[in-house]
Write an enzyme that holds these catalytic residues in place. Structure first.
Site, PDB file in Angstrom:
ATOM      1  N   ARG A  40      68.111  43.003  49.046  1.00  0.00           N
ATOM      2  CA  ARG A  40      67.342  41.856  49.543  1.00  0.00           C
ATOM      3  C   ARG A  40      68.239  41.031  50.438  1.00  0.00           C
ATOM      4  O   ARG A  40      69.397  40.757  50.078  1.00  0.00           O
ATOM      5  CB  ARG A  40      66.882  40.981  48.370  1.00  0.00           C
ATOM      6  CG  ARG A  40      65.920  41.660  47.429  1.00  0.00           C
ATOM      7  CD  ARG A  40      65.902  40.997  46.082  1.00  0.00           C
ATOM      8  NE  ARG A  40      67.223  41.017  45.447  1.00  0.00           N
ATOM      9  CZ  ARG A  40      67.534  40.402  44.306  1.00  0.00           C
ATOM     10  NH1 ARG A  40      66.624  39.698  43.678  1.00  0.00           N
ATOM     11  NH2 ARG A  40      68.750  40.468  43.797  1.00  0.00           N
ATOM     12  N   LYS A  97      59.904  54.008  47.937  1.00  0.00           N
ATOM     13  CA  LYS A  97      60.299  52.840  48.743  1.00  0.00           C
ATOM     14  C   LYS A  97      59.065  52.066  49.215  1.00  0.00           C
ATOM     15  O   LYS A  97      58.989  50.838  49.093  1.00  0.00           O
ATOM     16  CB  LYS A  97      61.147  53.298  49.944  1.00  0.00           C
ATOM     17  CG  LYS A  97      61.513  52.191  50.906  1.00  0.00           C
ATOM     18  CD  LYS A  97      62.385  51.112  50.282  1.00  0.00           C
ATOM     19  CE  LYS A  97      62.415  49.869  51.137  1.00  0.00           C
ATOM     20  NZ  LYS A  97      63.129  48.757  50.544  1.00  0.00           N
ATOM     21  N   GLY A 100      57.268  37.334  54.074  1.00  0.00           N
ATOM     22  CA  GLY A 100      57.644  37.587  55.463  1.00  0.00           C
ATOM     23  C   GLY A 100      58.893  38.438  55.470  1.00  0.00           C
ATOM     24  O   GLY A 100      59.194  39.132  54.500  1.00  0.00           O
ATOM     25  N   CYS A 110      61.068  43.477  56.186  1.00  0.00           N
ATOM     26  CA  CYS A 110      60.688  44.699  55.465  1.00  0.00           C
ATOM     27  C   CYS A 110      59.260  44.701  54.950  1.00  0.00           C
ATOM     28  O   CYS A 110      58.467  45.544  55.341  1.00  0.00           O
ATOM     29  CB  CYS A 110      61.631  44.900  54.278  1.00  0.00           C
ATOM     30  SG  CYS A 110      63.184  45.559  54.792  1.00  0.00           S
TER      31      CYS A 110
END
Ligand SMILES: NC(=O)c1ccc[n+]([C@@H]2O[C@H](COP(=O)([O-])OP(=O)(O)OC[C@H]3O[C@@H](n4cnc5c(N)ncnc54)[C@H](O)[C@@H]3O)[C@@H](O)[C@H]2O)c1
Length: 448
Positions: free
Chosen positions: A162, A216, A270, A273
């Site tokens: 992240r 993913k 937002g 990714c």
């Protein structure tokens, strides 16, 4: 650990973090990057984006002689045993994934592969639609049949870091997913990670490529659904006296079936990714004939979520035409300067369309936002400058700096109306002051 040599292709958030973290664990690493400016900055120990602890790690890697950078990939690709691909996979205008960077990087890697020996291990970390690793990347690595059989192993190894905690996430991942059609190739990367993390190796899911690619996307789509779910609950809370979405979310998070995280209601998700992955996954599934309705709706909810802040603003000050609005926060979340698909930017565009005059402030993300908003807004250098003379303040990003604001900080405004979309302000400080009209999105009106 045996000393390995690795090349990492694409020095964005994922690549620069991967390269610096590999070097910090003793891997001789070369970071490859097309942008000569990015390479020059990295060579001086500077990272062109804001990521906690990353510049330190880069400088230490350079100092220890384990980390270097290059824009010409040929030599480093030839001498590296492991090649990590971390180039961007942005969304095209129709939502599908643009694989141009992956194709370019893979072609360059293909040219470096020999026909003898054990072969390099190519690790694709960029997020790609199911089928891409085998259907696109493998063929490009193989090259034309006339070139002889190139030797290489190929795995897909999605990245879950992240932004804002990228270094920490990479050094202590919650799990590692490795997808490969050849268990030996997958095992090769598993052994590499076991050497890297030692006793702290997290659970490793070794599977085929399509499952790893799906994991993913499904991961990010689930997070998106979670955010949109709690945002809709927050919108409902806003209409109910004394309701508080944070109390509701906290109790939900204590249920192990739901789990914690991604339950902070606000203007929507937002960043670089989740929005593009949600759109890419939905487009892929639709084409495959199995539409992901829940995911599509999560995206629709997200698109309109900033409207709830606009509605709250209207309740406080009436028409927005000609109003002076101060927006605090441009980054898609605190701790980063990334404004890619930032909901704050989307909110500002809506405010401008409605005729507001907008000033903005962010402790880190002004440069990135300036490229998107240009001269249409005034970029302030401090909270005070941003608020001065405004009719309304909207807090869009939950930076610590905003959480510590007191009523006196808002005294420079013309009217003291605040929409706190992230509920960062200390409520007690504002509730008792009649002249402040502070609205926390996701909170109903106080009783009485
Ligand atoms: N940013 C995140 O938080 C995150 C998290 C998990 C996964 N991902 C995925 O990881 C991938 C990379 O994401 P990012 O945010 O780091 O991307 P980014 O756009 O920030 O960086 C990509 C970099 O690759 C460089 N590049 C492109 N083609 C190249 C080539 N042929 N050779 C050398 N350099 C090249 C670009 O110049 C750019 O600097 C994407 O697929 C993304 O979806 C990102």
């Amino acid at each position: 650990m045996k000393r390995h040599a690795a090349a990492v292709m694409g020095m964005g958030y994922v690549g620069a973090t991967t390269a610096a973290c590999l070097a910090s664990r003793g891997v001789e690493t070369v970071g490859l990057e097309e942008s000569a400016a990015r390479v020059a900055a990295l060579e001086r120990g500077r990272v062109s984006f804001s990521e906690r602890g990353l510049a330190d790690k880069v400088r230490r890697g350079i100092r220890d002689g384990l980390l270097s950078f290059a824009s010409d990939p040929r030599k480093p690709l030839e001498t590296s045993e492991f090649i990590f691909v971390t180039v961007g996979t942005p969304a095209r205008s129709d939502g599908r994934v643009d694989l141009a960077q992956v194709v370019r990087a893979t072609k360059a890697i293909g040219k470096s592969l020999g026909t003898g020996g054990r072969g390099k291990l190519v690790v694709l970390k960029s997020t790609v639609p199911p089928g891409t690793t085998e259907g696109v990347v493998r063929d490009l690595l193989k090259g034309p049949p006339s070139g002889g059989a190139r030797r290489f192993d190929l795995v897909f190894n999605p990245e879950f870091l992240r932004e804002g905690s990228a270094v920490k996430d990479m050094l202590k991942p919650s799990r590692i997913v490795i997808g490969s059609e050849d268990p030996r190739a997958g095992g090769r990367l598993r052994e590499f990670y076991r050497g890297l993390y030692g006793k702290r190796t997290p659970p490793i899911v070794l599977t085929n490529t399509v499952n790893a690619e799906l994991i993913k996307y499904a991961n990010n789509a689930f997070l998106a659904a979670k955010v949109s779910f709690i945002n809709e609950v927050a919108n409902l809370c806003t209409t109910l006296p004394e309701a508080d979405v944070d109390v509701v979310a906290h109790a939900l998070e204590l249920d192990s079936r739901i789990g914690s995280g991604y339950m902070e209601a606000g203007l929507g998700y937002g960043g670089s990714c989740i929005p593009k992955d949600v759109k890419g996954f939905a487009a892929f599934a639709r084409e495959a004939g199995a539409p992901l309705k829940l995911v599509e709706v999560a995206d629709e909810v997200n698109e309109v979520q900033p409207e709830w802040a606009i509605a709250a603003a209207r309740r406080l000050i009436g028409s927005l035409r000609g109003s002076r609005v101060a927006v605090l926060g441009l980054a898609f979340k605190p701790g980063t300067d990334d404004t890619r698909d930032s909901t704050s930017v989307s909110l500002i565009r809506r405010l401008l369309r409605k005729g507001s005059v907008v000033s903005v402030y962010d402790p880190a993300a002004a440069v990135g936002a300036a490229a998107k908003l240009g001269r249409k807004v005034k970029f302030a250098r401090s909270v005070r400058e941003c608020l001065a003379g405004s009719d309304l303040c909207i807090i869009a990003t939950a930076w610590d700096e905003f959480a510590s604001l007191s009523p006196s900080d808002f005294a420079v405004m013309r009217k003291q109306a605040i929409v706190d979309s992230r509920r960062v302000l200390k409520r007690e400080k504002f509730d008792k002051l009649q002249k402040y009209a502070a609205v926390g999105l996701g909170r109903g009106a106080p009783a009485g």
